[in-house]
Design a protein around this motif. Structure first.
Motif, PDB file in Angstrom:
ATOM      1  N   TRP A   1       0.839  -1.206   0.000  1.00 22.49           N
ATOM      2  CA  TRP A   1       0.000   0.000   0.000  1.00 22.49           C
ATOM      3  C   TRP A   1       0.862   1.239   0.000  1.00 22.49           C
ATOM      4  CZ3 TRP A   1       0.439   3.290   4.184  1.00 22.49           C
ATOM      5  CH2 TRP A   1       1.086   2.750   5.338  1.00 22.49           C
ATOM      6  N   ALA A   2       0.283   2.339  -0.489  1.00 17.13           N
ATOM      7  CA  ALA A   2       0.981   3.618  -0.589  1.00 17.13           C
ATOM      8  C   ALA A   2      -0.053   4.725  -0.534  1.00 17.13           C
ATOM      9  CB  ALA A   2       1.783   3.678  -1.884  1.00 17.13           C
ATOM     10  N   TRP A   3       0.467   5.939  -0.300  1.00 16.45           N
ATOM     11  CA  TRP A   3      -0.413   7.125  -0.249  1.00 16.45           C
ATOM     12  C   TRP A   3      -0.170   8.006  -1.441  1.00 16.45           C
ATOM     13  CZ3 TRP A   3       2.381   5.410   3.903  1.00 16.45           C
ATOM     14  CH2 TRP A   3       1.656   4.885   4.992  1.00 16.45           C
ATOM     15  N   ALA A   4      -1.213   8.711  -1.840  1.00 13.93           N
ATOM     16  CA  ALA A   4      -1.098   9.716  -2.891  1.00 13.93           C
ATOM     17  C   ALA A   4      -1.945  10.908  -2.496  1.00 13.93           C
ATOM     18  CB  ALA A   4      -1.552   9.158  -4.230  1.00 13.93           C
ATOM     19  N   THR A   5      -1.456  12.108  -2.832  1.00 15.13           N
ATOM     20  CA  THR A   5      -2.128  13.345  -2.429  1.00 15.13           C
ATOM     21  C   THR A   5      -3.119  13.770  -3.494  1.00 15.13           C
ATOM     22  OG1 THR A   5      -0.087  13.972  -1.298  1.00 15.13           O
ATOM     23  CG2 THR A   5      -1.707  15.698  -1.643  1.00 15.13           C
ATOM     24  N   TRP A   6      -4.226  14.190  -3.023  1.00 11.50           N
ATOM     25  CA  TRP A   6      -5.208  14.737  -3.958  1.00 11.50           C
ATOM     26  C   TRP A   6      -4.591  15.902  -4.721  1.00 11.50           C
ATOM     27  CZ3 TRP A   6      -9.263  11.954  -4.893  1.00 11.50           C
ATOM     28  CH2 TRP A   6      -9.820  11.137  -3.891  1.00 11.50           C
ATOM     29  N   GLY A   7      -4.854  15.927  -5.978  1.00 15.25           N
ATOM     30  CA  GLY A   7      -4.348  17.025  -6.803  1.00 15.25           C
ATOM     31  C   GLY A   7      -2.893  16.903  -7.167  1.00 15.25           C
ATOM     32  N   ALA A   8      -2.271  15.749  -6.866  1.00 15.28           N
ATOM     33  CA  ALA A   8      -0.851  15.567  -7.234  1.00 15.28           C
ATOM     34  C   ALA A   8      -0.711  15.669  -8.742  1.00 15.28           C
ATOM     35  CB  ALA A   8      -0.354  14.229  -6.732  1.00 15.28           C
ATOM     36  N   PRO A   9       0.329  16.353  -9.250  1.00 18.18           N
ATOM     37  CA  PRO A   9       0.492  16.510 -10.703  1.00 18.18           C
ATOM     38  C   PRO A   9       0.929  15.198 -11.362  1.00 18.18           C
ATOM     39  CG  PRO A   9       2.379  17.411  -9.569  1.00 18.18           C
ATOM     40  CD  PRO A   9       1.404  17.022  -8.480  1.00 18.18           C
ATOM     41  N   ALA A  10       0.871  15.181 -12.651  1.00 16.48           N
ATOM     42  CA  ALA A  10       1.304  13.988 -13.404  1.00 16.48           C
ATOM     43  C   ALA A  10       2.819  13.809 -13.274  1.00 16.48           C
ATOM     44  CB  ALA A  10       0.926  14.127 -14.875  1.00 16.48           C
ATOM     45  N   GLY A  11       3.246  12.554 -13.105  1.00 18.99           N
ATOM     46  CA  GLY A  11       4.662  12.254 -12.988  1.00 18.99           C
ATOM     47  C   GLY A  11       5.166  12.134 -11.582  1.00 18.99           C
ATOM     48  N   GLN A  12       4.312  12.363 -10.566  1.00 21.75           N
ATOM     49  CA  GLN A  12       4.765  12.255  -9.176  1.00 21.75           C
ATOM     50  C   GLN A  12       4.851  10.777  -8.800  1.00 21.75           C
ATOM     51  OE1 GLN A  12       2.416  14.374  -6.338  1.00 21.75           O
ATOM     52  NE2 GLN A  12       3.600  13.659  -4.584  1.00 21.75           N
ATOM     53  N   VAL A  13       6.039  10.399  -8.237  1.00 22.82           N
ATOM     54  CA  VAL A  13       6.273   9.015  -7.849  1.00 22.82           C
ATOM     55  C   VAL A  13       5.498   8.715  -6.584  1.00 22.82           C
ATOM     56  CG1 VAL A  13       7.999   7.321  -7.178  1.00 22.82           C
ATOM     57  CG2 VAL A  13       8.532   9.016  -8.921  1.00 22.82           C
TER      58      VAL A  13
END
Length: 869
Positions: free
Chosen positions: A595-607
């Motif tokens: 599992w991993a987290w991602a931020t809302w609104g993160a731009p394209a290409g963010q690892v």
């Protein structure tokens, strides 16, 4: 008138007979005198046969010879019959008369045969001949007048008038000639005593008897008549020598005159006439050697002489007169036979010691020979030679005996057998020769060690081969024969081995074995590339000689990798909650949930996360690629094909939902490909919650999914401590950013050789299309495609054997010079393998070989993080 009619009738009959003969028999008849010169025209044959001018040559008029060659021929141009060689009537017909020759004349176009009769007429070319030039007669002085003494008449080879003889006698007071005709041609003369003889007045009367033939001119022959007047027998014959010594060569032919013995008797007439006989032969075999003429005393040879059997003969000759009573005298004849060179030498082999060992010393006696010649003197002196002159020679031990000795060292592998000829020649003139052939085989000794065709054999074997599989066939040549050339093979106990993974040393005999007779190299157990990459050992070839000789060859066994290991997922970096988890090795098996987290609104290409995996194979079999299996289509995330980094494909929106489930397949490039599956759950949170989650996990990456309800508890805890952890998250992110910048600069400007090579000269070895890699046991440097994972996909080492010419690397890839500028040392490519050489990136766009897609020299702009490796 009556007489004239009779003549005309006779002439008519002759003409009719001649015409009949011309039509049926000979057709043409010619006459030519004997001894006519060559070229004499006998007759116009073509004209007589009715041929026109020019026809004889056109119709090929020629004679057909039967038996002896004809002495006449047809002139081709004129068709005349001419004399071609000497005509001798006496030779052709003898006493026969007339002498006619029957000839056949052949005319072609059309083919016809004519018979020609040629009569050879006689000329007076032979004089009368008496049987002897002189005739001895003995007449007793008391013979009465009118006594007749028959004489032998002469003979004449001619015929007709040319052979009709008449006799005349020279004038004599006491003798006259009386010729008596026995037939129409032969006349026999008789000598008639006309007046009594007186020996004391004249003891010998010499008369000449002349015979004349009837030729024109006449030819004559004479014979001398010696008439001895005999008296009474009162003296015995006396030889002029008591001993006659005669020498004859042994090759004298039969009929040769040995000697003429002569005895005289002073008596006259019958008292002085003697006969000769031979007596007292010594040895007895000489009885058939000679004969003596009773009248003349000539001793003639009647059989061949042989010096080697009898060299001296002794005879006694007796001369006895015809008196009454007869008286006799004796002499002795010694016949000495002279030797001639009529016996060739003879060569005998007394002893032959074969075969000759090839290590025989110079001077070794091979054979004993004896030579003899039955002749004597120089004819019996023999000299011997040997051919060929090497490696054997002749040594004379004593008269007539020789030893065949070894002059040079032998080598059976060069010449296994010699054909030697011993030649003997005597001293005669001309010399006689003889020869004797000897077959001298050479026996083998063990003087050649087995020799391999190559000093070093390179053998390629795929891993996981079956036990007992044949790897190669070795062959050593031994030119010796039999047991000396029978080679057995074995793996040398001290010939080498291999270091195995995990430490330790195993001898080569635990991996391979060689068949003692055939040299077949076979595997004792399946080979594992991950355990053993190269095995170097020695194979020993030993012959069965006494003492045994051996030869060695080095075998370098390279194990070729096969795709027998599936990718294995590694735990997240930093030791998160899921540390230590491993993916399944089975193809397509689920390795567990990350599992991993991602931020809302993160731009394209963010690892968002990084999937790490490793493959125990090598080369293509260990070259991994990552594929997003689920969700299919245009999802919000994507996976780096070779990096395994999960990044956003576009800006995240609330429509994407609070959680995304990603199924990622890790697959190698082997044939067939093997794979592993990872399931990643990405939770979409606010920016502050993502920072706290990252700080609590200790790293940015995927972790194992917590138990049910754990996410809600973590979110609650993060909310209550937002103010505290926000500062911590900001500091951590800043530190990571600064560390990334420093690492990028160090990697960007550091020399490539420092990364790729260690101390000492280095050699680059590249992978083949089947995934095998060459390596060195001395020194190795590895590159990695993921953090913390050591891989041997690209290794630089110092080789333990000489590299081949550098030109081999140019055949691998057109971009090889770019790689040579980066890596110190000349590239080494084993010549027996096809190679694939990944292209190193240029300094403007650094990219490691297995990070970029095949054939690319730079990385995608969407993968900027790869430059930081």
């Amino acid at each position: 008138m009556a007489m004239g009619g009779v003549c005309r009738a006779a002439l008519l009959r002759v003409l009719v007979l001649h015409l009949a003969w011309a039509l049926v028999g000979g057709q043409v008849r010619y006459s030519v005198p004997e001894e006519a010169k060559a070229g004499t025209v006998v007759g116009r044959l073509a004209q007589d046969l009715g041929l026109e001018a020019g026809e004889p040559e056109a119709r090929r008029l020629r004679l057909v010879s039967q038996g002896r060659p004809a002495s006449v021929e047809v002139s081709g141009a004129s068709g005349a019959l001419v004399v071609s060689s000497r005509l001798d009537r006496e030779e052709l017909c003898g006493k026969s008369a007339p002498c006619s020759l029957r000839l056949e004349v052949l005319v072609e176009r059309p083919l016809r045969v004519f018979h020609v009769e040629l009569e050879v007429t006689d000329i007076n070319d032979n004089a009368p001949v008496f049987p002897a030039a002189r005739k001895n007669l003995s007449v007793s002085e008391n013979s009465p007048a009118g006594s007749r003494f028959p004489l032998e008449g002469a003979s004449d080879a001619d015929v007709g008038a040319n052979a009709q003889l008449s006799y005349s006698l020279s004038p004599s007071e006491h003798f006259a000639l009386d010729s008596q005709k026995t037939n129409e041609q032969n006349i026999v003369p008789d000598l008639v005593l006309t007046k009594p003889l007186d020996r004391e007045t004249l003891s010998v009367h010499r008369l000449v008897l002349t015979a004349s033939d009837g030729g024109r001119p006449a030819l004559t022959g004479i014979m001398e008549l010696v008439i001895s007047v005999m008296d009474t027998n009162d003296n015995a014959p006396q030889f002029n020598q008591s001993v006659y010594k005669v020498q004859l060569p042994e090759n004298a032919t039969e009929g040769t005159l040995v000697v003429r013995v002569n005895a005289t008797d002073p008596d006259e007439g019958i008292n002085g006439e003697m006969t000769y006989t031979v007596t007292n032969f010594l040895p007895l075999s000489g009885k058939g050697v000679i004969t003596v003429s009773p009248r003349t005393g000539e001793i003639l040879l009647t059989s061949a002489l042989d010096f080697e059997e009898v060299n001296v003969f002794h005879f006694r000759i007796e001369a006895q007169d015809k008196g009454s009573p007869p008286l006799s005298g004796h002499c002795r004849v010694v016949l000495e036979v002279l030797d001639v060179n009529d016996n060739a030498p003879e060569v005998f082999v007394t002893s032959l010691s074969v075969p000759v060992p090839e290590d025989a010393a110079v001077g070794t006696v091979v054979a004993l020979l004896s030579v003899s010649d039955r002749d004597s003197g120089a004819n019996g002196r023999v000299r011997c030679t040997v051919w060929p002159s090497a490696p054997f020679g002749l040594v004379s031990t004593f008269a007539g005996s020789y030893s065949l000795v070894l002059r040079e060292a032998l080598d059976r592998e060069r010449v296994s057998e010699y054909e030697v000829e011993v030649r003997a020649e005597d001293g005669g003139a001309p010399p006689l020769r003889a020869s004797r052939g000897l077959r001298v085989p050479v026996s083998d000794v063990n003087d050649n060690a087995p020799a391999f065709a190559q000093a070093v054999y390179t053998v390629l074997a795929r891993e996981n081969n079956a036990a007992g599989a044949e790897l190669a066939r070795l062959w050593a040549r031994d030119p010796d024969e039999a047991g000396n050339g029978r080679v057995s093979y074995s793996v040398s106990e001290s010939g080498g081995g291999a270091a195995v993974s995990g430490g330790g040393w195993r001898p080569a005999s635990s991996y391979v074995s060689v068949d003692a007779e055939s040299g077949r190299l076979w595997a004792l157990q399946p080979l594992d590339y991950e355990e053993l990459q190269v095995l170097q050992f020695e194979v020993r070839a030993v012959d069965a000689g006494e003492p045994a000789l051996c030869g060695n060859a080095t075998v370098q066994l390279f194990v070729l990798d096969e795709n027998d290991n599936a990718p294995v997922l590694l735990p997240p970096a930093g030791g998160g909650p899921g540390a230590g988890a491993a993916g399944s090795a089975a193809s397509g098996a689920d390795s567990g949930a990350l599992w991993a987290w991602a931020t809302w609104g993160a731009p394209a290409g963010q690892v968002v996360a990084k999937i790490r995996a490793v493959d125990a194979d090598s080369g293509y079999n260990a070259w991994l690629r990552y594929e997003l299996w689920e969700p299919r289509g245009k999802g919000p995330f994507r996976v780096g094909l070779y990096s395994g980094e999960v990044s956003t494909a576009r800006a995240l929106e609330e429509a994407d939902g609070p959680r995304q489930r990603l199924v990622i397949v890790v697959r190698d490039h082997g044939e067939p490909a093997r794979s592993a599956t990872a399931t990643l759950s990405v939770s979409l949170v606010e920016g502050a919650q993502a920072a706290l989650a990252a700080a609590s996990s200790g790293s940015l990456g995927a972790v194992l999914r917590p138990a049910e309800g754990g996410a809600a508890a973590a979110a609650s805890a993060a909310t209550t401590t937002t103010n505290v952890w926000l500062v911590v998250a900001i500091c951590a992110v800043s530190s990571l950013f600064l560390l990334a910048v420093v690492l990028y600069g160090a990697l960007r400007w550091a020399p490539r050789a420092a990364v790729l090579s260690g101390p000492g000269p280095a050699t680059l070895v590249c992978a083949s299309e089947v995934g095998s890699w060459s390596y060195s046991q001395r020194q190795s440097r590895s590159l990695c495609v993921a953090d913390g994972v050591g891989k041997s996909d690209l290794m630089v080492f110092s080789p333990n054997f000489p590299p081949p010419p550098g030109s081999a690397a140019k055949e691998v890839h057109p971009e090889a010079p770019a790689l040579q500028e980066t890596v110190s040392g000349a590239p080494f490519l084993p010549p027996s393998l096809p190679y694939f050489l990944p292209i190193l990136p240029s300094p403007l766009a650094p990219c490691f070989p297995f990070c970029c897609p095949l054939g690319r020299r730079w990385c995608e702009p969407s993968e900027p993080h790869l430059h930081n490796l």
